[in-house]
Enzyme design. Sequence first.
Site, mmCIF file in Angstrom:
data_model
loop_
_atom_site.group_PDB
_atom_site.id
_atom_site.type_symbol
_atom_site.label_atom_id
_atom_site.label_comp_id
_atom_site.label_asym_id
_atom_site.label_seq_id
_atom_site.Cartn_x
_atom_site.Cartn_y
_atom_site.Cartn_z
ATOM 1 N N HIS B 85 -22.062 20.128 -5.804
ATOM 2 C CA HIS B 85 -20.871 19.583 -5.146
ATOM 3 C C HIS B 85 -19.708 20.565 -5.312
ATOM 4 O O HIS B 85 -19.043 20.920 -4.331
ATOM 5 C CB HIS B 85 -20.504 18.222 -5.750
ATOM 6 C CG HIS B 85 -19.096 17.792 -5.466
ATOM 7 N ND1 HIS B 85 -18.685 17.373 -4.218
ATOM 8 C CD2 HIS B 85 -17.990 17.742 -6.254
ATOM 9 C CE1 HIS B 85 -17.386 17.074 -4.266
ATOM 10 N NE2 HIS B 85 -16.938 17.299 -5.484
ATOM 11 N N ASP B 114 -7.160 40.073 19.177
ATOM 12 C CA ASP B 114 -8.330 39.655 18.402
ATOM 13 C C ASP B 114 -8.141 40.175 16.986
ATOM 14 O O ASP B 114 -7.124 40.770 16.672
ATOM 15 C CB ASP B 114 -9.614 40.224 19.023
ATOM 16 C CG ASP B 114 -10.805 39.322 18.715
ATOM 17 O OD1 ASP B 114 -11.122 39.178 17.522
ATOM 18 O OD2 ASP B 114 -11.386 38.758 19.653
ATOM 19 N N TRP B 150 -20.133 24.062 -11.906
ATOM 20 C CA TRP B 150 -19.786 25.077 -10.896
ATOM 21 C C TRP B 150 -19.248 26.334 -11.561
ATOM 22 O O TRP B 150 -19.217 27.397 -10.948
ATOM 23 C CB TRP B 150 -18.778 24.539 -9.894
ATOM 24 C CG TRP B 150 -17.346 24.670 -10.314
ATOM 25 C CD1 TRP B 150 -16.643 23.775 -11.063
ATOM 26 C CD2 TRP B 150 -16.446 25.740 -10.004
ATOM 27 N NE1 TRP B 150 -15.367 24.241 -11.244
ATOM 28 C CE2 TRP B 150 -15.208 25.441 -10.603
ATOM 29 C CE3 TRP B 150 -16.553 26.926 -9.269
ATOM 30 C CZ2 TRP B 150 -14.105 26.276 -10.514
ATOM 31 C CZ3 TRP B 150 -15.442 27.756 -9.191
ATOM 32 C CH2 TRP B 150 -14.225 27.431 -9.807
ATOM 33 N N SER B 178 -19.162 38.405 2.107
ATOM 34 C CA SER B 178 -18.523 37.795 3.270
ATOM 35 C C SER B 178 -17.013 37.707 3.072
ATOM 36 O O SER B 178 -16.231 38.062 3.961
ATOM 37 C CB SER B 178 -19.122 36.407 3.500
ATOM 38 O OG SER B 178 -18.257 35.608 4.251
ATOM 39 N N SER B 179 -16.589 37.252 1.884
ATOM 40 C CA SER B 179 -15.154 37.112 1.639
ATOM 41 C C SER B 179 -14.449 38.455 1.651
ATOM 42 O O SER B 179 -13.325 38.571 2.155
ATOM 43 C CB SER B 179 -14.909 36.456 0.277
ATOM 44 O OG SER B 179 -15.310 35.133 0.311
ATOM 45 N N HIS B 262 -9.236 31.905 -11.842
ATOM 46 C CA HIS B 262 -7.899 31.388 -11.628
ATOM 47 C C HIS B 262 -7.265 31.877 -10.330
ATOM 48 O O HIS B 262 -6.768 31.059 -9.558
ATOM 49 C CB HIS B 262 -6.965 31.562 -12.827
ATOM 50 C CG HIS B 262 -5.840 30.603 -12.656
ATOM 51 N ND1 HIS B 262 -5.947 29.265 -12.955
ATOM 52 C CD2 HIS B 262 -4.641 30.746 -12.072
ATOM 53 C CE1 HIS B 262 -4.854 28.640 -12.601
ATOM 54 N NE2 HIS B 262 -4.037 29.515 -12.059
ATOM 55 N N GLU B 264 -8.863 32.515 -7.818
ATOM 56 C CA GLU B 264 -9.627 31.740 -6.836
ATOM 57 C C GLU B 264 -8.941 30.415 -6.520
ATOM 58 O O GLU B 264 -8.908 29.962 -5.377
ATOM 59 C CB GLU B 264 -11.045 31.492 -7.378
ATOM 60 C CG GLU B 264 -11.860 30.454 -6.629
ATOM 61 C CD GLU B 264 -12.295 30.907 -5.256
ATOM 62 O OE1 GLU B 264 -12.245 32.120 -4.989
ATOM 63 O OE2 GLU B 264 -12.666 30.042 -4.442
ATOM 64 N N TYR B 266 -5.813 29.865 -6.447
ATOM 65 C CA TYR B 266 -4.711 30.124 -5.529
ATOM 66 C C TYR B 266 -5.201 30.578 -4.177
ATOM 67 O O TYR B 266 -4.529 30.382 -3.172
ATOM 68 C CB TYR B 266 -3.728 31.116 -6.164
ATOM 69 C CG TYR B 266 -3.083 30.477 -7.365
ATOM 70 C CD1 TYR B 266 -2.305 29.348 -7.195
ATOM 71 C CD2 TYR B 266 -3.318 30.917 -8.650
ATOM 72 C CE1 TYR B 266 -1.752 28.699 -8.285
ATOM 73 C CE2 TYR B 266 -2.774 30.276 -9.736
ATOM 74 C CZ TYR B 266 -1.992 29.166 -9.554
ATOM 75 O OH TYR B 266 -1.470 28.526 -10.627
ATOM 76 N N SER B 277 4.056 24.970 5.720
ATOM 77 C CA SER B 277 5.332 25.581 6.091
ATOM 78 C C SER B 277 5.494 25.720 7.604
ATOM 79 O O SER B 277 6.562 26.099 8.078
ATOM 80 C CB SER B 277 5.470 26.960 5.443
ATOM 81 O OG SER B 277 5.374 26.842 4.047
ATOM 82 N N HIS B 311 -6.006 29.920 -19.824
ATOM 83 C CA HIS B 311 -5.628 28.512 -20.039
ATOM 84 C C HIS B 311 -6.779 27.570 -19.710
ATOM 85 O O HIS B 311 -6.707 26.392 -19.991
ATOM 86 C CB HIS B 311 -4.347 28.140 -19.269
ATOM 87 C CG HIS B 311 -4.493 28.148 -17.780
ATOM 88 N ND1 HIS B 311 -3.492 28.541 -16.933
ATOM 89 C CD2 HIS B 311 -5.512 27.805 -16.970
ATOM 90 C CE1 HIS B 311 -3.889 28.433 -15.687
ATOM 91 N NE2 HIS B 311 -5.122 28.006 -15.686
ATOM 92 N N HIS B 312 -7.826 28.109 -19.092
ATOM 93 C CA HIS B 312 -9.023 27.283 -18.848
ATOM 94 C C HIS B 312 -9.881 27.180 -20.104
ATOM 95 O O HIS B 312 -10.854 26.438 -20.115
ATOM 96 C CB HIS B 312 -9.856 27.884 -17.716
ATOM 97 C CG HIS B 312 -9.175 27.856 -16.401
ATOM 98 N ND1 HIS B 312 -9.279 26.790 -15.533
ATOM 99 C CD2 HIS B 312 -8.356 28.746 -15.793
ATOM 100 C CE1 HIS B 312 -8.569 27.034 -14.448
ATOM 101 N NE2 HIS B 312 -7.992 28.215 -14.586
ATOM 102 N N THR B 337 6.411 27.577 -7.735
ATOM 103 C CA THR B 337 5.859 26.412 -7.052
ATOM 104 C C THR B 337 6.968 25.395 -6.794
ATOM 105 O O THR B 337 7.032 24.779 -5.718
ATOM 106 C CB THR B 337 4.737 25.778 -7.896
ATOM 107 O OG1 THR B 337 3.852 26.810 -8.323
ATOM 108 C CG2 THR B 337 3.969 24.766 -7.079
ATOM 109 N N LYS B 340 8.924 26.256 -3.827
ATOM 110 C CA LYS B 340 8.290 25.877 -2.571
ATOM 111 C C LYS B 340 8.481 24.396 -2.273
ATOM 112 O O LYS B 340 8.825 24.004 -1.162
ATOM 113 C CB LYS B 340 6.796 26.236 -2.591
ATOM 114 C CG LYS B 340 6.551 27.712 -2.770
ATOM 115 C CD LYS B 340 5.171 28.140 -2.374
ATOM 116 C CE LYS B 340 5.000 28.198 -0.886
ATOM 117 N NZ LYS B 340 5.707 29.336 -0.270
ATOM 118 N N ARG B 459 -16.033 14.641 -18.693
ATOM 119 C CA ARG B 459 -16.540 14.925 -17.340
ATOM 120 C C ARG B 459 -18.000 15.366 -17.423
ATOM 121 O O ARG B 459 -18.516 15.656 -18.493
ATOM 122 C CB ARG B 459 -15.680 15.996 -16.665
ATOM 123 C CG ARG B 459 -15.722 17.340 -17.366
ATOM 124 C CD ARG B 459 -14.681 18.303 -16.838
ATOM 125 N NE ARG B 459 -15.061 18.898 -15.558
ATOM 126 C CZ ARG B 459 -14.700 20.136 -15.180
ATOM 127 N NH1 ARG B 459 -13.964 20.901 -15.971
ATOM 128 N NH2 ARG B 459 -15.060 20.619 -14.016
#
Lengths: 305, 540
Positions: B85, B114, B150, B178-179, B262, B264, B266, B277, B311-312, B337, B340, B459
């Site tokens: 998932h 294009d 994951w 791909s990315s 991390h 990732e 963002y 926006s 921090h993870h 943040t 924003k 979890r």
Amino acid sequence: MANAETDSSVYYVPHNGWYPVVLAAGVMLMLTGFASWLNATSNGEPGSWTQTVIGFGITAVVLYFWFAKVIAENQQGLANEQLKKSYVWGIGWFIFSEVMFFAAFFGALFYARVIAVSWLGGEGAKGLTGEYLWPEFEAVWPVMSNPNNALFPPPEQSMAAPALTGWLGYLPFYNTVILLTSSWTVHVAHSAIKEGNRKKLNTWLGLTVLLGIIFLILQAEEYIVAYNDMGLTLGSGIYGSTFFILTGFHGFHVTLGTVMLLVMWLRGLKGHFTANDCFGFEAASWYWHFVDVVWVGLFIFVYVL
Amino acid sequence: MSEVIHADHHDDADHHGSGDHGPEKGLARWLFTTNHKDIGTLYLWFSFLMLLIGGVMALIVRTELFQPGLQFVNPEFFNQMTTNHGLIMVFGAIMPAFVGLANWLVPMQVGAPDMALPRMNNLSFWILPFAFGIMISTLFMEGGGPNFGWTFYAPLSTTYAPDSVTFFIFAVHMMGASSIMGSINIIATILNMRAPGMTLMKMPMFVWTWLITAYLLLAVMPVLAGVVTMMLFDIHFNTSFFDAAGGGDPVMFQHIFWFFGHPEVYIMILPAFGVVSHILPAFSRKPLFGYDSMVYAVASIAFLSFIVWAHHMFTVGMPLAGQLFFMYATMLIAIPTGVKVFNWTATMWKGSMTFETPMLFAIAFVVLFTIGGFSGLMLAIAPVDYQYHDTYFVVAHFHYVLVPGALFSIIAAVYFWFPKWTGKMYNETMGKLHFWLSFIGVNITFFPQHFSGLAGMPRRIPDYALQFADFNMLSSVGAFIFGFSQLVFLYVIIHGIRNGKPAEGRSWEGARGLEWTLPSPAPYHSFTKPPQVRDEEVHG
């Protein structure tokens, strides 16, 4: 109507094509074939290379046609200045992503050397675990005795550089000289194109390719010595792991760079490239400079320090 | 042969340069296309399919968690469901959806015909179905699919992993390729194909956010490739990167993974900032408040994302100085943040607002993303993170930023630009129904998880203590409401494409930007000649 070659107010969008989707399928076949082979051999069963080879074949053939088409389009004058700038951005940032790929391995080397191994040796706030689990283990680099020497038999010798006086008998030193020289020869080849001197281009580019091949042969020799005489293998603990992954992926990139330059050399012999239109060559030479810079980092951090 | 030369024969001002290749017929159009709109459509439909597959996996998880005890699936399968998932939603749904939006929108918004490198664009997309084909097929392999979460922490993903992990590793390599190609394409398009007069500080926010996102991708996807490569070597070639017995360290895996992971996070939210926006100004009928500060805020967030990864992993063991550094660096992110969020609020302030579906999703984004941001701030505080770590509080936090955050912005974008893409209007009533069902569903699902998490529910566990039963039951009910309401979305889209009323070029009264100067649906090649960038079309 405007001439597409010079007028960037007209955009060129290429035709639809079958290359990308077939390439994706080829890559999938190659990688899943390789994964099956890895799993089979790791489980002690006979693996088959067939699918991997077919996938690789498809990938290689499609890439050949794809590049041939892009070259042909450029020769017809379809690639305008703007597209050429896009190519420059493209290869530039591709090389940046390659730098980050190596950064992961250099980061691993740094972390292992500076943090993980010293903790295992009992240093610092987190050193207690190492003291309890492996009191015998001493934090030195290169690691010549692993925490568990039964699981990971340590190397008998490392690749660390001798004192400066011994460098003349030290193979990585020659490899450094060869690669740095090749960076210079490819630069001379580039100047030759800019001067419109085709003969000089062919000579110096050919020389660069030759130096690339010599480097690879010496690198292979180094690996053979490491495995046969020094007991230094992928399985000899963190020193062998970081040594082989860094030098191995570098060697793989040198191989790619050599193939690129070889193609450019063959194109040069066919009369491709002019002073103002030699992006393929320039891209390959930038890539070559990149693998050289990585080698300098390797020589300093893997061999010397 | 060249299109440019063909076009000489029928020099139609609107279509020259590419006039002779409109869409091909049938399947070939989609397999072989080099058109940014076709590829954008492929990306969006692919990500929707992945959303449904990943969603079904989530519903299996929620079904099992409806009551305490083990009822429906065995724990081994439960682990595979949580893992897949996460992987499918992150790499298959959210990221490709944003790339799809970038494909559709970036060329139109910068005034290009294009993407800069159209054939590579096609390759970037077509790698994905193969990569996810491999990944989903692992579920049917001997020993089962990935079951290590994951984040695939070693040694769960190396020493103790099922055989299928090898296939998982190569699937990740393909997604990374791909990315990277997608990012290179987007960067080249933005830096090189802007219409004359569109300076960097006149670029639409969505373009800005994607430019920065593309750099994040270029910097971290190779690191992900590196870390899975080290896994591959540990598994098959006897290396010891993540094995302390050989002098390595499993914690090293976590450092390298989160150095990717991390940024990732963002990567999945910056383009959402861009989308919002555009939508808030359009329906507030006011220009975006504080455009310059929005650009700088996004850039600051992107920079900070590289120095906060640990921090993870506060609880895995790290020197105190490290904990302090990563705690304060993380809390710094609240500043840009906050800039924003305040700018969005100020954009709406005294606007003449209307509440069409995209606006509803965008406002919900601002409110609910902020909730996720605040819980993130709580998690950033190292001493209290010891309590929250690996509980449902974390699950609630990142689902608040990813579902009513990233996913809502994608849905909002689809509604907002739907008329531009298809030339049709969707059914507003059904759109609003979709919004309210989603809004209610998402909050019923994830809000209670804050409480069960604070009370200590871990979890990734298929069973739980009795005191968590009520919150979990609520969560499961909400998940089914949310999951099935996406079928309403599907209906609105298909109904809109088939029976929608024709849309005008400027489909929304307050919409600004080059894409709205084009007819609806936009021509197959957006701008074949660079358009004039007029000031009133700048900054939404």
